[in-house]
Write a protein that holds these residues in place. Structure first.
Motif, PDB file in Angstrom:
ATOM      1  N   ALA A 116       0.812  -1.220   0.000  1.00  0.00           N
ATOM      2  CA  ALA A 116       0.000   0.000   0.000  1.00  0.00           C
ATOM      3  C   ALA A 116       0.841   1.264   0.000  1.00  0.00           C
ATOM      4  O   ALA A 116       0.297   2.379  -0.055  1.00  0.00           O
ATOM      5  N   GLY A 117       2.160   1.117   0.084  1.00  0.00           N
ATOM      6  CA  GLY A 117       3.027   2.289   0.087  1.00  0.00           C
ATOM      7  C   GLY A 117       3.138   2.971   1.431  1.00  0.00           C
ATOM      8  O   GLY A 117       3.638   4.098   1.528  1.00  0.00           O
ATOM      9  N   GLU A 118       2.704   2.294   2.483  1.00  0.00           N
ATOM     10  CA  GLU A 118       2.762   2.876   3.832  1.00  0.00           C
ATOM     11  C   GLU A 118       4.097   2.602   4.521  1.00  0.00           C
ATOM     12  O   GLU A 118       4.394   3.206   5.557  1.00  0.00           O
ATOM     13  N   LEU A 119       4.880   1.710   3.955  1.00  0.00           N
ATOM     14  CA  LEU A 119       6.090   1.224   4.619  1.00  0.00           C
ATOM     15  C   LEU A 119       7.206   1.057   3.596  1.00  0.00           C
ATOM     16  O   LEU A 119       6.990   0.516   2.512  1.00  0.00           O
ATOM     17  N   GLU A 120       8.387   1.552   3.933  1.00  0.00           N
ATOM     18  CA  GLU A 120       9.557   1.336   3.085  1.00  0.00           C
ATOM     19  C   GLU A 120      10.245   0.043   3.519  1.00  0.00           C
ATOM     20  O   GLU A 120      10.467  -0.162   4.721  1.00  0.00           O
ATOM     21  N   VAL A 121      10.568  -0.819   2.569  1.00  0.00           N
ATOM     22  CA  VAL A 121      11.125  -2.141   2.885  1.00  0.00           C
ATOM     23  C   VAL A 121      12.335  -2.428   2.013  1.00  0.00           C
ATOM     24  O   VAL A 121      12.256  -2.374   0.780  1.00  0.00           O
ATOM     25  N   GLU A 122      13.448  -2.732   2.645  1.00  0.00           N
ATOM     26  CA  GLU A 122      14.648  -3.189   1.944  1.00  0.00           C
ATOM     27  C   GLU A 122      14.819  -4.678   2.235  1.00  0.00           C
ATOM     28  O   GLU A 122      15.182  -5.071   3.340  1.00  0.00           O
ATOM     29  N   MET A 123      14.518  -5.518   1.235  1.00  0.00           N
ATOM     30  CA  MET A 123      14.665  -6.962   1.385  1.00  0.00           C
ATOM     31  C   MET A 123      16.034  -7.385   0.859  1.00  0.00           C
ATOM     32  O   MET A 123      16.397  -7.048  -0.271  1.00  0.00           O
ATOM     33  N   ILE A 124      16.778  -8.106   1.679  1.00  0.00           N
ATOM     34  CA  ILE A 124      18.113  -8.559   1.295  1.00  0.00           C
ATOM     35  C   ILE A 124      18.289 -10.022   1.693  1.00  0.00           C
ATOM     36  O   ILE A 124      17.574 -10.523   2.573  1.00  0.00           O
ATOM     37  N   PRO A 125      19.218 -10.738   1.060  1.00  0.00           N
ATOM     38  CA  PRO A 125      19.440 -12.139   1.425  1.00  0.00           C
ATOM     39  C   PRO A 125      19.754 -12.287   2.916  1.00  0.00           C
ATOM     40  O   PRO A 125      20.420 -11.438   3.513  1.00  0.00           O
ATOM     41  N   GLN A 126      19.270 -13.375   3.495  1.00  0.00           N
ATOM     42  CA  GLN A 126      19.387 -13.554   4.939  1.00  0.00           C
ATOM     43  C   GLN A 126      20.842 -13.590   5.410  1.00  0.00           C
ATOM     44  O   GLN A 126      21.197 -12.971   6.419  1.00  0.00           O
ATOM     45  N   GLY A 127      21.672 -14.296   4.693  1.00  0.00           N
ATOM     46  CA  GLY A 127      23.080 -14.343   5.076  1.00  0.00           C
ATOM     47  C   GLY A 127      23.757 -12.990   4.958  1.00  0.00           C
ATOM     48  O   GLY A 127      24.618 -12.635   5.766  1.00  0.00           O
ATOM     49  N   THR A 128      23.371 -12.217   3.950  1.00  0.00           N
ATOM     50  CA  THR A 128      23.917 -10.879   3.776  1.00  0.00           C
ATOM     51  C   THR A 128      23.487  -9.979   4.927  1.00  0.00           C
ATOM     52  O   THR A 128      24.290  -9.179   5.439  1.00  0.00           O
ATOM     53  N   LEU A 129      22.227 -10.109   5.350  1.00  0.00           N
ATOM     54  CA  LEU A 129      21.749  -9.323   6.490  1.00  0.00           C
ATOM     55  C   LEU A 129      22.568  -9.646   7.743  1.00  0.00           C
ATOM     56  O   LEU A 129      23.001  -8.744   8.466  1.00  0.00           O
ATOM     57  N   ALA A 130      22.777 -10.927   7.992  1.00  0.00           N
ATOM     58  CA  ALA A 130      23.560 -11.331   9.164  1.00  0.00           C
ATOM     59  C   ALA A 130      24.965 -10.746   9.115  1.00  0.00           C
ATOM     60  O   ALA A 130      25.477 -10.226  10.113  1.00  0.00           O
ATOM     61  N   GLU A 131      25.593 -10.815   7.953  1.00  0.00           N
ATOM     62  CA  GLU A 131      26.964 -10.319   7.845  1.00  0.00           C
ATOM     63  C   GLU A 131      27.023  -8.802   7.888  1.00  0.00           C
ATOM     64  O   GLU A 131      27.985  -8.227   8.413  1.00  0.00           O
ATOM     65  N   ARG A 132      26.000  -8.124   7.380  1.00  0.00           N
ATOM     66  CA  ARG A 132      25.977  -6.657   7.461  1.00  0.00           C
ATOM     67  C   ARG A 132      25.890  -6.199   8.920  1.00  0.00           C
ATOM     68  O   ARG A 132      26.531  -5.225   9.309  1.00  0.00           O
ATOM     69  N   LEU A 133      25.102  -6.904   9.722  1.00  0.00           N
ATOM     70  CA  LEU A 133      25.022  -6.582  11.148  1.00  0.00           C
ATOM     71  C   LEU A 133      26.345  -6.872  11.846  1.00  0.00           C
ATOM     72  O   LEU A 133      26.850  -6.063  12.632  1.00  0.00           O
ATOM     73  N   ARG A 134      26.914  -8.034  11.569  1.00  0.00           N
ATOM     74  CA  ARG A 134      28.183  -8.410  12.204  1.00  0.00           C
ATOM     75  C   ARG A 134      29.291  -7.450  11.812  1.00  0.00           C
ATOM     76  O   ARG A 134      30.090  -7.009  12.648  1.00  0.00           O
ATOM     77  N   ALA A 135      29.333  -7.098  10.525  1.00  0.00           N
ATOM     78  CA  ALA A 135      30.368  -6.187  10.042  1.00  0.00           C
ATOM     79  C   ALA A 135      30.241  -4.822  10.718  1.00  0.00           C
ATOM     80  O   ALA A 135      31.239  -4.234  11.152  1.00  0.00           O
ATOM     81  N   GLY A 136      29.025  -4.318  10.824  1.00  0.00           N
ATOM     82  CA  GLY A 136      28.826  -3.032  11.478  1.00  0.00           C
ATOM     83  C   GLY A 136      29.320  -3.059  12.915  1.00  0.00           C
ATOM     84  O   GLY A 136      29.992  -2.129  13.373  1.00  0.00           O
ATOM     85  N   GLY A 137      29.007  -4.136  13.620  1.00  0.00           N
ATOM     86  CA  GLY A 137      29.438  -4.257  15.000  1.00  0.00           C
ATOM     87  C   GLY A 137      30.933  -4.424  15.152  1.00  0.00           C
ATOM     88  O   GLY A 137      31.515  -4.038  16.179  1.00  0.00           O
ATOM     89  N   ALA A 138      31.580  -4.985  14.128  1.00  0.00           N
ATOM     90  CA  ALA A 138      33.027  -5.204  14.163  1.00  0.00           C
ATOM     91  C   ALA A 138      33.809  -4.016  13.625  1.00  0.00           C
ATOM     92  O   ALA A 138      35.040  -4.062  13.549  1.00  0.00           O
TER      93      ALA A 138
END
Length: 251
Positions: free
Chosen positions: A90-112
């Motif tokens: 409906a355009g009420e929400l912005e959503v960035e869908m990314i591969p699950q493993g990439t999401l995990a590594e993006r979080l880990r990388a940010g924290g590291a």
């Protein structure tokens, strides 16, 4: 060094409107429901959430989503969350869908402290080439699409550049924790929780069992307290309140 806070309300009292949040959990497992409910009661809105999914069975982040408190989601899975799908389309929400493993590594990388990394996941798709709908216009058209990402060859294989993720706050749930913020996660609840905790500039952990410093075997600690700024000890009732996503029986 004592990071224990008196209440869930106090733990999230300084989360402002428009804050970014990394939230642990997967489905109904390891979700910081008490902290999420406290944020809902506080009335915080305009949140940018980074989490594998956006809640399920009217629990977890689904509580904030249904109240219209979330403006953007970075995640990997919509699943059976019909309200998530409805708001997105409906355009009420912005959503960035990314591969699950990439999401995990993006979080880990940010924290590291790693600003970006290359991965072969997504090469040759809209993940790399751009054009994924981040926001619809409510009439079936795309109001905002993902940009193209840098692609580079390493040893004959293309890799796409992905940025590490850092958020203003992180909310996680652990089975055990001490007053210094050292955490132990139980079984499948050790999903996105350690990674989300690493990514938050201020990390708040709700723990099912609070122990004194020294009670945890250092070799058993899954996340050191350096990544955790606040600890909320759950009541026995809160610790035992765990939903079942799909109940199956055998005859």
């Amino acid at each position: 060094m004592d990071k224990v806070v008196a209440s869930a309300a106090a733990a999230v009292a300084d989360v402002p409107d428009g804050a970014s949040l990394a939230v642990g959990g997967f489905g109904l497992s390891g979700v910081p429901n008490v902290l999420i409910r406290a944020l809902h009661e506080r009335g915080t809105r305009g949140l940018s959430v980074v989490s594998n999914n956006c809640g399920a069975k009217e629990s977890g982040l689904a509580v904030l989503l249904a109240a219209g408190r979330i403006a953007r989601v970075t995640g990997s899975y919509i699943g059976a969350n019909k309200e998530f799908a409805r708001q997105y389309l409906a355009g009420e929400l912005e959503v960035e869908m990314i591969p699950q493993g990439t999401l995990a590594e993006r979080l880990r990388a940010g924290g590291a402290g790693i600003p970006a990394f290359y991965t072969p996941a997504g090469v040759g798709t809209q993940i790399a080439e751009g054009g994924l709908p981040w926001r619809y216009d409510g009439a079936g058209g795309v109001a905002l699409a993902s940009p193209a990402k840098e692609v580079r060859d390493f040893d004959g294989t293309d890799h796409v550049l992905e940025r590490g993720i850092r958020t203003d706050f992180a909310l996680v749930r652990a089975a055990r924790g001490d007053r210094h913020g050292n955490l132990v996660f139980a079984k499948s609840a050790r999903n996105f929780n350690p990674l989300a905790a690493m990514a938050g500039r201020i990390t708040v952990a709700e723990v099912e069992e609070l122990v004194e410093p020294g009670a945890l075997d250092p070799d058993a600690v899954h996340l050191p307290g350096i990544f955790v700024q606040r600890v909320l000890a759950l009541t026995p009732g809160q610790a035992a309140d765990k939903g079942i996503e799909r109940r199956t029986v055998t005859s």
